[in-house]
Motif scaffolding. Structure first.
Motif, PDB file in Angstrom:
ATOM      1  N   PRO A 134      38.764 -97.016 -65.807  1.00 16.51           N
ATOM      2  CA  PRO A 134      39.060 -98.394 -65.382  1.00 16.51           C
ATOM      3  C   PRO A 134      39.409 -99.286 -66.571  1.00 16.51           C
ATOM      4  N   ARG A 135      40.212-100.293 -66.305  1.00 16.55           N
ATOM      5  CA  ARG A 135      40.589-101.273 -67.323  1.00 16.55           C
ATOM      6  C   ARG A 135      40.130-102.650 -66.853  1.00 16.55           C
ATOM      7  N   PRO A 136      38.912-103.038 -67.186  1.00 19.91           N
ATOM      8  CA  PRO A 136      38.384-104.325 -66.698  1.00 19.91           C
ATOM      9  C   PRO A 136      39.235-105.529 -67.091  1.00 19.91           C
ATOM     10  N   ARG A 137      39.833-105.475 -68.276  1.00 16.63           N
ATOM     11  CA  ARG A 137      40.650-106.622 -68.693  1.00 16.63           C
ATOM     12  C   ARG A 137      41.886-106.761 -67.812  1.00 16.63           C
ATOM     13  N   LEU A 138      42.468-105.638 -67.385  1.00 15.05           N
ATOM     14  CA  LEU A 138      43.606-105.703 -66.466  1.00 15.05           C
ATOM     15  C   LEU A 138      43.155-106.250 -65.118  1.00 15.05           C
ATOM     16  N   ILE A 139      41.993-105.802 -64.643  1.00 16.41           N
ATOM     17  CA  ILE A 139      41.467-106.329 -63.379  1.00 16.41           C
ATOM     18  C   ILE A 139      41.240-107.830 -63.490  1.00 16.41           C
ATOM     19  N   ASP A 140      40.683-108.278 -64.623  1.00 23.93           N
ATOM     20  CA  ASP A 140      40.448-109.712 -64.825  1.00 23.93           C
ATOM     21  C   ASP A 140      41.749-110.501 -64.752  1.00 23.93           C
ATOM     22  N   ARG A 141      42.797-110.004 -65.382  1.00 25.12           N
ATOM     23  CA  ARG A 141      44.084-110.707 -65.359  1.00 25.12           C
ATOM     24  C   ARG A 141      44.643-110.774 -63.939  1.00 25.12           C
ATOM     25  N   CYS A 142      44.481-109.685 -63.195  1.00 23.45           N
ATOM     26  CA  CYS A 142      44.959-109.681 -61.807  1.00 23.45           C
ATOM     27  C   CYS A 142      44.190-110.682 -60.950  1.00 23.45           C
ATOM     28  N   ALA A 145      45.405-114.146 -61.748  1.00 26.30           N
ATOM     29  CA  ALA A 145      46.715-114.371 -61.131  1.00 26.30           C
ATOM     30  C   ALA A 145      46.584-114.612 -59.632  1.00 26.30           C
ATOM     31  N   ALA A 146      45.662-113.883 -58.983  1.00 25.81           N
ATOM     32  CA  ALA A 146      45.462-114.053 -57.543  1.00 25.81           C
ATOM     33  C   ALA A 146      44.905-115.440 -57.233  1.00 25.81           C
ATOM     34  N   TYR A 147      43.856-115.837 -57.926  1.00 26.28           N
ATOM     35  CA  TYR A 147      43.256-117.142 -57.675  1.00 26.28           C
ATOM     36  C   TYR A 147      44.226-118.275 -58.012  1.00 26.28           C
ATOM     37  N   ASP A 148      44.981-118.110 -59.091  1.00 24.89           N
ATOM     38  CA  ASP A 148      45.925-119.148 -59.502  1.00 24.89           C
ATOM     39  C   ASP A 148      47.082-119.274 -58.517  1.00 24.89           C
ATOM     40  N   GLY A 149      47.505-118.141 -57.934  1.00 22.69           N
ATOM     41  CA  GLY A 149      48.670-118.168 -57.046  1.00 22.69           C
ATOM     42  C   GLY A 149      48.362-118.367 -55.586  1.00 22.69           C
TER      43      GLY A 149
END
Length: 258
Positions: A134-142, A145-149
């Motif tokens: 798993p890549r937690p930092r990638l999950i965090d960015r996603c 992006a979801a909350y912002d959009g």
């Protein structure tokens, strides 16, 4: 210089032609009240594939829209040939206001932030629990992006037969994010698709995830057989997958409305 009297004849008046063409210039644009509504499915080098009722129509953006770009998921209005027959081309004359957006942030390769998906209800972040890790930092960015959009996030965890999901789920438990946990055998048998489909029915979902997590395999189990995409394997040396799905496109849910 020739001078005209008070009442010159029309033949005596010199008309300057429009240097850019023969049409007179005007700021009045047609309202296109007879335009038909559609949804953008794909975007490829200025040509857009749109779903109009039950037909797939090839279209281009009208010049009057200026530099405003249409992306996958946009609700648009089209005029022209909407038959969907080969070698026909419609024209997009209006793009509706977006209720949500998924943006791609600027990076070294692309210095501009870009909207890649519009009007999605939720963002499904697909990640493997192992192979690849798993890549937690990638999950965090996603998630950001979801909350912002304006999208609701959904965690889809694959390959739980290789590693337990507890530690990763605990990281995001405080956020109350919905999640689905699947195994590799469930991906192959289609049971994983049944578990995920419950969260997709009646909604527009954007799938994201790095290579090798089983994203394309899962999507292939969810869409009609004739819309399957190529899948790849995880490299045994690097532990990374090979990018096989690198473009955005909208696909219908095979069993259900989504």
């Amino acid at each position: 210089m020739r001078r005209y009297g008070k009442n010159p004849d029309e033949d005596d008046i010199r008309h300057r032609p429009n240097p850019k063409g023969n049409r007179p210039r005007t700021n009045i644009r047609p309202k296109h009240e007879d335009a038909s509504e559609g949804m953008v499915l794909t975007v490829d080098r200025g040509r857009l594939t749109c779903l109009v009722e039950d037909r797939v129509v090839l279209a281009m953006k009208a010049r009057e829209l200026g530099r405003k770009a249409a992306v996958v998921g946009d609700q648009v209005f089209l005029v022209g040939d909407l038959s969907g027959r080969k070698d026909t081309l419609a024209r997009i004359v209006r793009i509706e206001k977006r209720r949500s957006v998924l943006r791609r942030t600027a990076d070294d390769d692309d210095p501009y932030e870009r909207v890649v998906v519009a009007n999605a209800d939720q963002l499904a972040v697909v990640t493997a629990l192992a192979d690849p890790e798993p890549r937690p930092r990638l999950i965090d960015r996603c998630l950001v992006a979801a909350y912002d959009g304006g999208l609701e996030p959904l965690l889809v965890l694959t390959k739980s037969d290789l590693a337990p999901p507890d530690e990763l789920l605990e990281t995001y438990r405080a956020l109350g994010i919905r999640h689905v946990v699947t195994r590799r055998d469930e991906l192959m048998s289609g049971h994983a698709a049944d578990l995920v489909r419950e969260y997709l029915d009646g909604r527009v979902t954007a799938f994201v995830g790095h290579s090798g997590v089983g994203k394309t395999t899962l999507v292939n189990a969810l869409v009609p057989d004739d819309r399957h995409r190529i899948t790849g394997d995880v490299n045994a040396v690097t532990g990374r997958g090979r990018h096989t799905t690198t473009s955005a496109l909208a696909l219908p849910l095979a069993k259900g409305d989504g």
